[in-house]
Design a protein around this motif. Structure first.
Motif, PDB file in Angstrom:
ATOM      1  N   THR A 287      27.313  37.510  37.220  1.00 41.77           N
ATOM      2  CA  THR A 287      27.694  37.994  35.901  1.00 41.77           C
ATOM      3  C   THR A 287      26.585  37.680  34.902  1.00 41.77           C
ATOM      4  OG1 THR A 287      29.488  37.954  34.263  1.00 41.77           O
ATOM      5  CG2 THR A 287      29.000  35.877  35.369  1.00 41.77           C
ATOM      6  N   TYR A 288      26.906  37.534  33.629  1.00 41.90           N
ATOM      7  CA  TYR A 288      25.925  37.280  32.576  1.00 41.90           C
ATOM      8  C   TYR A 288      26.257  35.951  31.893  1.00 41.90           C
ATOM      9  CZ  TYR A 288      29.813  39.617  30.256  1.00 41.90           C
ATOM     10  OH  TYR A 288      31.062  39.980  29.848  1.00 41.90           O
ATOM     11  N   GLY A 289      25.297  35.412  31.157  1.00 41.02           N
ATOM     12  CA  GLY A 289      25.422  34.063  30.620  1.00 41.02           C
ATOM     13  C   GLY A 289      26.608  33.840  29.720  1.00 41.02           C
ATOM     14  N   ALA A 290      26.898  34.785  28.825  1.00 42.42           N
ATOM     15  CA  ALA A 290      28.003  34.580  27.884  1.00 42.42           C
ATOM     16  C   ALA A 290      29.336  34.476  28.613  1.00 42.42           C
ATOM     17  CB  ALA A 290      28.049  35.713  26.868  1.00 42.42           C
ATOM     18  N   ALA A 291      29.494  35.208  29.709  1.00 39.00           N
ATOM     19  CA  ALA A 291      30.739  35.118  30.472  1.00 39.00           C
ATOM     20  C   ALA A 291      30.926  33.721  31.041  1.00 39.00           C
ATOM     21  CB  ALA A 291      30.736  36.153  31.601  1.00 39.00           C
ATOM     22  N   ILE A 292      29.828  33.118  31.479  1.00 35.02           N
ATOM     23  CA  ILE A 292      29.909  31.761  32.012  1.00 35.02           C
ATOM     24  C   ILE A 292      30.150  30.752  30.884  1.00 35.02           C
ATOM     25  CG2 ILE A 292      28.619  29.958  33.235  1.00 35.02           C
ATOM     26  CD1 ILE A 292      27.233  32.241  34.768  1.00 35.02           C
ATOM     27  N   ASP A 293      29.470  30.957  29.752  1.00 35.09           N
ATOM     28  CA  ASP A 293      29.655  30.047  28.613  1.00 35.09           C
ATOM     29  C   ASP A 293      31.119  29.960  28.200  1.00 35.09           C
ATOM     30  OD1 ASP A 293      26.933  29.630  28.529  1.00 35.09           O
ATOM     31  OD2 ASP A 293      26.575  31.007  26.859  1.00 35.09           O
ATOM     32  N   ARG A 342      37.166  28.262  45.879  1.00 35.04           N
ATOM     33  CA  ARG A 342      36.088  28.857  46.680  1.00 35.04           C
ATOM     34  C   ARG A 342      35.284  29.897  45.895  1.00 35.04           C
ATOM     35  NH1 ARG A 342      40.529  29.829  50.562  1.00 35.04           N
ATOM     36  NH2 ARG A 342      40.821  27.907  51.743  1.00 35.04           N
ATOM     37  N   VAL A 343      35.595  30.052  44.616  1.00 35.52           N
ATOM     38  CA  VAL A 343      34.907  31.038  43.782  1.00 35.52           C
ATOM     39  C   VAL A 343      33.741  30.372  43.063  1.00 35.52           C
ATOM     40  CG1 VAL A 343      35.115  32.663  41.867  1.00 35.52           C
ATOM     41  CG2 VAL A 343      37.035  32.361  43.457  1.00 35.52           C
ATOM     42  N   ALA A 344      32.545  30.865  43.309  1.00 38.82           N
ATOM     43  CA  ALA A 344      31.340  30.368  42.633  1.00 38.82           C
ATOM     44  C   ALA A 344      30.842  31.445  41.674  1.00 38.82           C
ATOM     45  CB  ALA A 344      30.262  30.040  43.655  1.00 38.82           C
ATOM     46  N   ILE A 345      30.433  31.052  40.483  1.00 40.71           N
ATOM     47  CA  ILE A 345      29.954  32.019  39.497  1.00 40.71           C
ATOM     48  C   ILE A 345      28.520  31.686  39.110  1.00 40.71           C
ATOM     49  CG2 ILE A 345      32.271  32.496  38.639  1.00 40.71           C
ATOM     50  CD1 ILE A 345      31.728  30.733  36.266  1.00 40.71           C
ATOM     51  N   ALA A 346      27.734  32.722  38.843  1.00 38.56           N
ATOM     52  CA  ALA A 346      26.338  32.523  38.460  1.00 38.56           C
ATOM     53  C   ALA A 346      25.868  33.719  37.652  1.00 38.56           C
ATOM     54  CB  ALA A 346      25.465  32.352  39.694  1.00 38.56           C
ATOM     55  N   ALA A 347      24.946  33.467  36.729  1.00 39.38           N
ATOM     56  CA  ALA A 347      24.324  34.554  35.984  1.00 39.38           C
ATOM     57  C   ALA A 347      23.238  35.185  36.846  1.00 39.38           C
ATOM     58  CB  ALA A 347      23.723  34.029  34.686  1.00 39.38           C
ATOM     59  N   ALA A 348      23.197  36.504  36.880  1.00 38.20           N
ATOM     60  CA  ALA A 348      22.214  37.200  37.697  1.00 38.20           C
ATOM     61  C   ALA A 348      21.981  38.596  37.144  1.00 38.20           C
ATOM     62  CB  ALA A 348      22.699  37.295  39.148  1.00 38.20           C
ATOM     63  N   ASP A 349      20.796  39.102  37.347  1.00 35.54           N
ATOM     64  CA  ASP A 349      20.494  40.484  36.983  1.00 35.54           C
ATOM     65  C   ASP A 349      21.088  41.432  38.027  1.00 35.54           C
ATOM     66  OD1 ASP A 349      19.214  40.177  34.577  1.00 35.54           O
ATOM     67  OD2 ASP A 349      17.268  39.768  35.507  1.00 35.54           O
ATOM     68  N   PRO A 350      21.416  42.655  37.620  1.00 41.59           N
ATOM     69  CA  PRO A 350      21.099  43.291  36.345  1.00 41.59           C
ATOM     70  C   PRO A 350      22.058  42.973  35.214  1.00 41.59           C
ATOM     71  CG  PRO A 350      22.260  44.846  37.719  1.00 41.59           C
ATOM     72  CD  PRO A 350      22.077  43.603  38.562  1.00 41.59           C
ATOM     73  N   TYR A 351      23.085  42.162  35.501  1.00 36.49           N
ATOM     74  CA  TYR A 351      24.147  41.933  34.515  1.00 36.49           C
ATOM     75  C   TYR A 351      23.678  41.037  33.368  1.00 36.49           C
ATOM     76  CZ  TYR A 351      26.018  43.409  38.929  1.00 36.49           C
ATOM     77  OH  TYR A 351      26.194  44.068  40.108  1.00 36.49           O
ATOM     78  N   ALA A 352      22.882  40.013  33.696  1.00 35.95           N
ATOM     79  CA  ALA A 352      22.450  39.071  32.660  1.00 35.95           C
ATOM     80  C   ALA A 352      21.566  39.751  31.625  1.00 35.95           C
ATOM     81  CB  ALA A 352      21.716  37.897  33.306  1.00 35.95           C
ATOM     82  N   SER A 353      20.623  40.570  32.053  1.00 36.73           N
ATOM     83  CA  SER A 353      19.701  41.198  31.109  1.00 36.73           C
ATOM     84  C   SER A 353      20.314  42.400  30.398  1.00 36.73           C
ATOM     85  CB  SER A 353      18.419  41.618  31.829  1.00 36.73           C
ATOM     86  OG  SER A 353      18.705  42.501  32.887  1.00 36.73           O
ATOM     87  N   GLY A 360      28.785  43.682  32.823  1.00 37.39           N
ATOM     88  CA  GLY A 360      29.043  43.981  34.219  1.00 37.39           C
ATOM     89  C   GLY A 360      29.119  42.734  35.075  1.00 37.39           C
ATOM     90  N   SER A 361      29.591  42.902  36.294  1.00 37.09           N
ATOM     91  CA  SER A 361      29.705  41.802  37.250  1.00 37.09           C
ATOM     92  C   SER A 361      29.744  42.373  38.664  1.00 37.09           C
ATOM     93  CB  SER A 361      30.980  40.971  37.027  1.00 37.09           C
ATOM     94  OG  SER A 361      30.957  40.303  35.797  1.00 37.09           O
ATOM     95  N   ALA A 362      29.454  41.503  39.632  1.00 37.08           N
ATOM     96  CA  ALA A 362      29.609  41.843  41.041  1.00 37.08           C
ATOM     97  C   ALA A 362      30.397  40.735  41.722  1.00 37.08           C
ATOM     98  CB  ALA A 362      28.257  42.013  41.716  1.00 37.08           C
ATOM     99  N   VAL A 363      31.191  41.110  42.710  1.00 30.42           N
ATOM    100  CA  VAL A 363      31.969  40.138  43.486  1.00 30.42           C
ATOM    101  C   VAL A 363      31.629  40.329  44.961  1.00 30.42           C
ATOM    102  CG1 VAL A 363      34.280  39.381  44.173  1.00 30.42           C
ATOM    103  CG2 VAL A 363      33.843  40.074  41.800  1.00 30.42           C
ATOM    104  N   LYS A 364      31.194  39.227  45.587  1.00 32.85           N
ATOM    105  CA  LYS A 364      30.871  39.232  47.014  1.00 32.85           C
ATOM    106  C   LYS A 364      31.818  38.267  47.717  1.00 32.85           C
ATOM    107  CE  LYS A 364      26.551  39.036  48.319  1.00 32.85           C
ATOM    108  NZ  LYS A 364      25.189  38.514  48.629  1.00 32.85           N
ATOM    109  N   VAL A 365      32.512  38.755  48.744  1.00 34.24           N
ATOM    110  CA  VAL A 365      33.485  37.946  49.472  1.00 34.24           C
ATOM    111  C   VAL A 365      33.002  37.758  50.914  1.00 34.24           C
ATOM    112  CG1 VAL A 365      35.877  37.783  50.270  1.00 34.24           C
ATOM    113  CG2 VAL A 365      35.370  38.816  48.036  1.00 34.24           C
TER     114      VAL A 365
END
Length: 433
Positions: A287-293, A342-353, A360-365
């Motif tokens: 996801t993006y930084g503000a979502a994690i904040d 078991r859910v881990a969250i992290a900021a990553a592109d293309p969502y962060a930028s 936006g976000s992506a979910v990988k299971v």
């Protein structure tokens, strides 16, 4: 006479007055009014809603008080609208203020909807200019909302440009609202919306009587941007004057949780039917930084904390295949505890930028047998790029009105929608039977 160039609020007033309003804009505004008022009536059916109604005696005595009450109620259930670029929930501030002032003045129909359009435009333009650092400490709806409620009230009070700038100056001087409440899940966020709605009504009412306000409230040396916006972008206030009305670029929330959780919920709901009882080993959310904040909350201990937990929202969407009011109550929090861990969250592109223009976000299971399934969303359901159609918005309103035990939901919906045809202002039955 001063040789100063026009202030930003003077420019904002001129820009908004010059924007043409089409029938389609008013139809869109009526749908956003329906969404906001349905949220207010549903918000009565909640612990903070009952406290607010008790405080108000079920009926606030004046327009500013009524705007406060309805604004606070509208923001309780976390299903009200959201303008992405500004990170402002305009409906919970502008619609209550406009409804209170229009009811007092005996105005309705197009006058009311035009004021709503003006109010959305003002708070979204200011919110788009505050920069990303502001949001880390300040709640944009609370700090930028007063500009919207003041602009709507100014329109309904028939204020001229000079008085409107006074109203905007004094509304902006009342900007406040900090995120500290998130540490304990306190009810403060609802107060933010209520205060932002009432502050603009008060400022416009005083301006109508000649009470002056600072024209450089935004850009002045001791103004809003200097005080609370380290990376402000003042040019955004007046950028793209011919753009569509900000209301038509505002997102509608289908799920009753923080908007930052929605793209991940959407992706998880896509994956849920493919699980069919399969053991889940790990879930990764990009996801993006503000979502994690705002929404990094692995162990929520209340419904409100769960609404601001990416971990819980994704676990609930994956585990139940749906997200509704029950998804955040104690049984659901207990049921999804193991998966949530078991859910881990992290900021990553293309969502962060891409944030804040796109959320936006992506979910990988990763399943127990090593299989990986994933889904992504560049935009959330309800964004302008993936909008709820009119039927879906009416269905959402009907769901909210049922939650609020409104006796004749269809009649209320019809009353709101006839505003686009210059119909009368709908009653807002705040007293629960």
């Amino acid at each position: 006479m001063s040789n100063r160039p026009p202030s930003l609020t003077q420019g904002l007033d001129a820009l908004i007055r010059a924007k043409p309003i089409a029938a389609s804009d008013r139809r869109a505004a009526a749908l956003f009014v329906l969404d906001a008022l349905a949220n207010a009536l549903a918000g009565r059916n909640s612990p903070p809603g009952r406290i607010l109604l008790d405080w108000a005696g079920a009926e606030a005595r004046d327009a500013a008080g009524r705007a406060f009450l309805v604004g606070a109620l509208t923001h309780i259930l976390e299903v009200d609208d959201l303008h992405r670029a500004s990170v402002v929930h305009p409906g919970c501030v502008v619609v209550p203020a406009a409804h209170a002032v229009a009811a007092r003045a005996g105005l309705s129909g197009h006058d009311f909807l035009d004021a709503v359009l003006w109010g959305f435009e003002a708070c979204c333009r200011v919110g788009s200019a505050v920069g990303t650092a502001h949001y880390r400490i300040w709640h944009n709806t609370a700090t930028c909302g007063p500009y919207g409620s003041a602009m709507a009230a100014a329109r309904l009070n028939a204020l001229g440009p000079a008085a409107t700038v006074d109203a905007l100056g004094n509304a902006g001087s009342q900007s406040s609202g900090l995120w500290q409440f998130m540490e304990t899940g306190a009810m403060t966020k609802h107060l933010h919306a209520g205060h932002a709605a009432s502050a603009g009504v008060l400022a416009a009412d005083l301006a109508a009587r000649g009470f002056s306000g600072p024209p450089q409230i935004l850009e002045g040396d001791k103004g809003f941007f200097r005080a609370a916006c380290p990376d402000a972008r003042p040019d955004e206030v007046l950028a793209q004057p011919d753009a569509p009305w900000a209301l038509t670029l505002t997102s509608i929330k289908p799920w009753p949780s923080c908007r930052h959780t929605h793209p991940a919920i959407d992706a998880a709901l896509e994956l849920s039917p493919r699980l069919d009882g399969t053991v889940i080993e790990r879930v990764e959310v990009a996801t993006y930084g503000a979502a994690i904040d705002v929404c990094d909350r692995p162990v929520p201990t209340s419904p409100y904390e769960a609404k601001f937990s990416l971990q819980h929202c994704v676990a609930a969407a994956l585990g139940d295949g749906r997200v509704d009011f029950a998804s955040f109550e104690a049984p659901a929090r207990a049921r999804h505890g193991a998966l949530r861990a078991r859910v881990a969250i992290a900021a990553a592109d293309p969502y962060a930028s891409a944030y804040p223009q796109a959320w936006g976000s992506a979910v990988k299971v990763r399943l127990g047998d090593g299989t990986i399934i994933e889904a992504d969303r560049r935009d959330a359901y309800g964004d302008p790029e993936a909008p709820l159609d009119e039927a879906a918005m009416v269905a959402k309103a009907r769901m909210l009105l049922a939650h609020g035990a409104v006796a004749d939901a269809d009649r209320f919906i019809e009353q709101v929608m006839t505003l686009a045809d210059d119909g009368p202002l709908p009653d807002l039955p705040l007293r629960q039977r």
